[in-house]
Design a protein around this motif. Structure first.
Motif, PDB file in Angstrom:
ATOM      1  N   SER A  90       0.810  -1.222   0.000  1.00  0.00           N
ATOM      2  CA  SER A  90       0.000   0.000   0.000  1.00  0.00           C
ATOM      3  C   SER A  90       0.845   1.276   0.000  1.00  0.00           C
ATOM      4  O   SER A  90       0.319   2.367   0.174  1.00  0.00           O
ATOM      5  N   GLY A  91       2.164   1.110  -0.169  1.00  0.00           N
ATOM      6  CA  GLY A  91       3.036   2.271  -0.269  1.00  0.00           C
ATOM      7  C   GLY A  91       3.445   2.881   1.059  1.00  0.00           C
ATOM      8  O   GLY A  91       3.960   3.998   1.094  1.00  0.00           O
ATOM      9  N   GLN A  92       3.220   2.175   2.154  1.00  0.00           N
ATOM     10  CA  GLN A  92       3.639   2.670   3.455  1.00  0.00           C
ATOM     11  C   GLN A  92       5.059   2.187   3.739  1.00  0.00           C
ATOM     12  O   GLN A  92       5.495   1.171   3.225  1.00  0.00           O
ATOM     13  N   GLY A  93       5.754   2.895   4.566  1.00  0.00           N
ATOM     14  CA  GLY A  93       7.152   2.582   4.844  1.00  0.00           C
ATOM     15  C   GLY A  93       7.355   1.358   5.719  1.00  0.00           C
ATOM     16  O   GLY A  93       6.547   1.056   6.583  1.00  0.00           O
ATOM     17  N   VAL A  94       8.456   0.659   5.446  1.00  0.00           N
ATOM     18  CA  VAL A  94       8.865  -0.492   6.253  1.00  0.00           C
ATOM     19  C   VAL A  94      10.382  -0.442   6.362  1.00  0.00           C
ATOM     20  O   VAL A  94      11.083  -0.562   5.365  1.00  0.00           O
ATOM     21  N   GLN A  95      10.883  -0.211   7.578  1.00  0.00           N
ATOM     22  CA  GLN A  95      12.316  -0.205   7.826  1.00  0.00           C
ATOM     23  C   GLN A  95      12.641  -1.340   8.795  1.00  0.00           C
ATOM     24  O   GLN A  95      11.794  -1.785   9.556  1.00  0.00           O
ATOM     25  N   VAL A  96      13.893  -1.791   8.769  1.00  0.00           N
ATOM     26  CA  VAL A  96      14.315  -2.896   9.631  1.00  0.00           C
ATOM     27  C   VAL A  96      14.035  -2.580  11.094  1.00  0.00           C
ATOM     28  O   VAL A  96      13.518  -3.422  11.836  1.00  0.00           O
ATOM     29  N   SER A  97      14.350  -1.375  11.530  1.00  0.00           N
ATOM     30  CA  SER A  97      14.114  -1.018  12.930  1.00  0.00           C
ATOM     31  C   SER A  97      12.627  -1.098  13.274  1.00  0.00           C
ATOM     32  O   SER A  97      12.260  -1.521  14.378  1.00  0.00           O
ATOM     33  N   PHE A  98      11.771  -0.722  12.349  1.00  0.00           N
ATOM     34  CA  PHE A  98      10.325  -0.799  12.563  1.00  0.00           C
ATOM     35  C   PHE A  98       9.878  -2.256  12.680  1.00  0.00           C
ATOM     36  O   PHE A  98       9.055  -2.601  13.531  1.00  0.00           O
ATOM     37  N   ILE A  99      10.418  -3.121  11.847  1.00  0.00           N
ATOM     38  CA  ILE A  99      10.071  -4.547  11.905  1.00  0.00           C
ATOM     39  C   ILE A  99      10.461  -5.123  13.268  1.00  0.00           C
ATOM     40  O   ILE A  99       9.688  -5.877  13.882  1.00  0.00           O
ATOM     41  N   ILE A 100      11.630  -4.758  13.766  1.00  0.00           N
ATOM     42  CA  ILE A 100      12.094  -5.260  15.064  1.00  0.00           C
ATOM     43  C   ILE A 100      11.191  -4.762  16.189  1.00  0.00           C
ATOM     44  O   ILE A 100      10.732  -5.546  17.030  1.00  0.00           O
ATOM     45  N   VAL A 101      10.921  -3.468  16.213  1.00  0.00           N
ATOM     46  CA  VAL A 101      10.071  -2.895  17.261  1.00  0.00           C
ATOM     47  C   VAL A 101       8.663  -3.481  17.180  1.00  0.00           C
ATOM     48  O   VAL A 101       8.085  -3.868  18.209  1.00  0.00           O
ATOM     49  N   ALA A 102       8.137  -3.562  15.983  1.00  0.00           N
ATOM     50  CA  ALA A 102       6.796  -4.128  15.812  1.00  0.00           C
ATOM     51  C   ALA A 102       6.763  -5.585  16.263  1.00  0.00           C
ATOM     52  O   ALA A 102       5.828  -6.011  16.954  1.00  0.00           O
ATOM     53  N   GLY A 103       7.771  -6.339  15.891  1.00  0.00           N
ATOM     54  CA  GLY A 103       7.822  -7.743  16.282  1.00  0.00           C
ATOM     55  C   GLY A 103       7.836  -7.924  17.780  1.00  0.00           C
ATOM     56  O   GLY A 103       7.117  -8.769  18.325  1.00  0.00           O
ATOM     57  N   LEU A 104       8.634  -7.118  18.465  1.00  0.00           N
ATOM     58  CA  LEU A 104       8.721  -7.219  19.922  1.00  0.00           C
ATOM     59  C   LEU A 104       7.428  -6.779  20.610  1.00  0.00           C
ATOM     60  O   LEU A 104       6.921  -7.450  21.507  1.00  0.00           O
ATOM     61  N   PHE A 105       6.895  -5.645  20.187  1.00  0.00           N
ATOM     62  CA  PHE A 105       5.655  -5.141  20.791  1.00  0.00           C
ATOM     63  C   PHE A 105       4.520  -6.125  20.561  1.00  0.00           C
ATOM     64  O   PHE A 105       3.792  -6.486  21.496  1.00  0.00           O
TER      65      PHE A 105
END
Length: 128
Positions: A90-105
């Motif tokens: 959908s054109g929204q951003g995905v960065q490695v740091s975001f994946i890590i934080v999202a995964g943990l939360f």
């Protein structure tokens, strides 16, 4: 409480956790809940809510909604992976740091409440 009520409650807890996650993310980036078009939170949350829905279907979460292994782990994985893929699509951003934080939360909140629930049920003699 019957299994249907447990499934509805579990799905509501999962959705609530995802909405809180999305709201915290928006707030941490000073984006506000509504955003410019008034759909900010919905725009942020929908990929993860869709991923969670897919996880519920894959795990057949309605059979064991509070089981952290049978339902929590598949719902978490699908929420994370599906959410990130849908964000990309959908054109929204995905960065490695975001994946890590999202995964943990998401792990803490989608699996964590189920672990705590299991411990409390076992202590109360409700679980074998």
């Amino acid at each position: 409480m019957n299994i249907r009520q447990a499934a509805i409650g579990a799905a509501a807890l999962d959705a609530g956790a995802i909405i809180v996650f999305s709201a915290i993310g928006r707030a941490s980036h000073d984006e506000g809940i509504l955003g410019d078009a008034g759909l900010g939170l919905a725009t942020t949350a929908w990929p993860f809510l869709a991923g969670a829905g897919i996880g519920w279907v894959i795990a057949r979460g309605w059979k064991h909604p509070c089981d952290w292994k049978a339902t929590g782990v598949p719902v978490w994985a699908s929420t994370l992976v599906g959410g990130m893929l849908l964000r990309l699509a959908s054109g929204q951003g995905v960065q490695v740091s975001f994946i890590i934080v999202a995964g943990l939360f998401l792990a803490a909140f989608l699996i964590g409440w189920r672990v705590i629930s299991g411990i409390l049920a076992k202590r109360a003699g409700l679980k074998k």
